[in-house]
Structure formats: C-alpha cells, structure tokens
Design an enzyme around this catalytic site. Structure first.
Site, PDB file in Angstrom:
ATOM      1  N   ILE A  51       0.751  -1.221  -0.023  1.00 47.10           N
ATOM      2  CA  ILE A  51      -0.060   0.024  -0.063  1.00 47.10           C
ATOM      3  C   ILE A  51       0.778   1.247   0.009  1.00 47.10           C
ATOM      4  CG2 ILE A  51      -0.282   0.117   2.654  1.00 47.10           C
ATOM      5  CD1 ILE A  51      -3.042   0.940   2.173  1.00 47.10           C
ATOM      6  N   CYS A  52       0.254   2.341  -0.828  1.00 50.74           N
ATOM      7  CA  CYS A  52       0.954   3.726  -0.695  1.00 50.74           C
ATOM      8  C   CYS A  52       2.325   3.601  -1.247  1.00 50.74           C
ATOM      9  CB  CYS A  52       1.025   4.013   0.878  1.00 50.74           C
ATOM     10  SG  CYS A  52       1.050   5.970   0.865  1.00 50.74           S
ATOM     11  N   HIS A  53       3.303   3.783  -0.467  1.00 54.46           N
ATOM     12  CA  HIS A  53       4.828   3.876  -1.019  1.00 54.46           C
ATOM     13  C   HIS A  53       5.327   2.627  -1.133  1.00 54.46           C
ATOM     14  CE1 HIS A  53       4.398   8.048  -0.331  1.00 54.46           C
ATOM     15  NE2 HIS A  53       5.462   8.479  -1.156  1.00 54.46           N
TER      16      HIS A  53
ATOM     17  N   SER B 280      -2.687  -0.716  -3.218  1.00 50.22           N
ATOM     18  CA  SER B 280      -3.791   0.344  -2.871  1.00 50.22           C
ATOM     19  C   SER B 280      -3.045   1.655  -2.703  1.00 50.22           C
ATOM     20  CB  SER B 280      -4.595  -0.005  -1.619  1.00 50.22           C
ATOM     21  OG  SER B 280      -5.668  -0.975  -1.771  1.00 50.22           O
TER      22      SER B 280
END
Length: 188
Positions: free
Chosen positions: A112-114, A161
């Site tokens: 998720i994210c980074h 995500s």
C-alpha cells in the site's frame, strides 16, 4: 471485513523505521481477526518507528530479522507504506530478496501507498496492473507496470492500494488473497 478464514496461516509484515503506522496496524488487526499469525519482519533487530504522516508515532517490537527470514516460512506478505520505510527497504538486499521470493513461490503480496517502491527494486511489477501513492506512478510505469488510479487493484495475487483511505478495501482483498493461497501465474 472479509469472512475468509486465515486459520493456521502466517503472514509477514516487512517494515523498518518510517512506516506509515496505520498501514501496518489496520491490516495487522484485520488479518489477525481473520485467524492468521502476523509476524513483523525487519532489517532492524529490536524495534521500529512508526509515523503518522510526518509526525512520529509509536514504536513496534520486531518479531524476526529479515536476515534470518525466508518466504518459505510464510503464506503471504504485507508491505506498508510511508516514505522512509520502503526507501530504506529497497537498499537492503536481504529485504529485496525476501520480497522477490514470495513471487518466486507464487505467494500473495499486498503493498500500500509507497510500499510498491520495494516491489520495483525486486523487479516484480513488470507487466502487472498496480496502484500506489501518486508520486510512484512514473517509477512503476518505468519498471514495466500498468499504473491505475483505483482504490484497490489485484493482479494474480498482488494487491495494491493508494493510501490509508483505501485500507478497508485493501484489507478485505489481502485477506481474500491470503485465504486463496498460491497463484500459479505470479512470477518474479
């Protein structure tokens, strides 16, 4: 919340200092509630520092060193984001090899994210549909991925995500993939 049972499964959470705290805690709570054992794996041996955006959060005890861990011991992998966390992990060869081995063994991975920065370093996004924090878009495209701006994307056992707002969908899909198990089409 997913009704899938993860009873008897072990899920690794790979992180180091600077991880976005909620991107570790929320998936860990959901995955534990589904019945799995969650193991915090890190290049650091004692504890790691969480972040709430740009402010320090809590510290978390490390369960197992990545230096003595193998993907064979786990049924799935979660990669939380935060800027410093994946940037540090992608410079640790043991961490990169650990991530790559989940793909070689066709095991589900959720980032998720980074978090996908570590996937880029492991060279496992080529030809895959993924999402991430928007600043990783060009990096992922340059690594051969098809980047989309969607809440949650799943491509042959790889769940991605964009940010903490996507955590409910991310957790549900990760649990579903961990319950399903191996993905024959997933390759390193």
């Amino acid at each position: 919340m997913s009704s899938q049972s993860l009873q008897g499964k072990r899920i690794a959470f790979l992180a180091t200092d600077g991880f976005e705290q909620v991107e570790l805690t929320k998936p860990r709570e959901a995955i534990k509630a589904a019945g799995a054992e969650c193991v915090l794996v890190s290049p650091k041996d004692t504890q790691i520092q969480g972040m709430n955006h740009d402010e320090k959060g809590d510290t978390f005890p490390v369960d197992q060193s990545v230096h003595s861990s193998t993907a064979e011991d786990f049924d799935g992998l979660v990669l939380p984001g935060g800027v410093a966390n994946p940037d540090s992990l992608r410079t640790c060869s043991h961490s990169v090899d650990f991530v790559r081995d989940f793909f070689k063994q066709h095991k589900p991975v959720a980032a998720i994210c980074h978090g996908p920065w570590t996937l880029i370093e492991a060279d496992v996004v080529r030809g895959r549909k993924v999402t991430s924090w928007p600043s990783l878009k060009t990096d992922l495209i340059n690594a051969g991925a098809q980047w989309v701006d969607e809440e949650c994307v799943c491509d042959e056992g790889l769940v991605t995500s964009r940010n903490p707002d996507d955590l409910p969908a991310f957790c549900d899909k990760a649990i579903e993939e961990f319950a399903e198990g191996k993905h024959a089409q997933q390759t390193a």
